[in-house]
Design an enzyme around this catalytic site. Sequence first.
Site, short mmCIF file in Angstrom:
data_model
loop_
_atom_site.label_atom_id
_atom_site.label_comp_id
_atom_site.label_asym_id
_atom_site.label_seq_id
_atom_site.Cartn_x
_atom_site.Cartn_y
_atom_site.Cartn_z
N GLU A 12 0.82 -1.21 0.00
CA GLU A 12 0.00 0.00 0.00
C GLU A 12 0.86 1.26 0.00
OE1 GLU A 12 -3.76 2.08 0.44
OE2 GLU A 12 -3.23 0.07 -0.22
N THR A 121 -16.29 7.93 -10.30
CA THR A 121 -15.39 7.41 -9.28
C THR A 121 -15.44 5.90 -9.12
OG1 THR A 121 -17.05 7.78 -7.58
CG2 THR A 121 -15.44 9.54 -7.95
#
Length: 132
Positions: A12, A121
Amino acid sequence: MYARSKSGLSPEYVKFDSAKDDFVKGHAPYYILRPETSETLFILYHLTKDPVYREWGWEIFQAIEEHCKTDAGYAAIRDVDTMKQDNRMESFFLAETLKYLYLLQDDNNEIDLLNTHVFNTEAHPLRLLSKI
């Protein structure tokens, strides 16, 4: 970071280590199937037609299939070094990550990011109102 890791998946968070002159895993070693990299590769390929972006996308897809696929779907990874799976799959994985990886390989779509389409989105392509 994807290509540099043993698994082909990126953590991440990464940071640049000047002592090693390279990127290293940061304090978030997990991989939760996020779409941002596949979205970026799709856009870069769409704009440049450079096949390297398709190759990188295909490598990411293969790593996801190898390390994240389960009997019931796909799993996040707790640590990209140990590849221990987490018992969760975020909804954006199907809605965005896989969609961008598919579109990256698809030559037969009519999406035109510069003239007629935008993505919302959740990675849904929408035709510009002026182009309907």
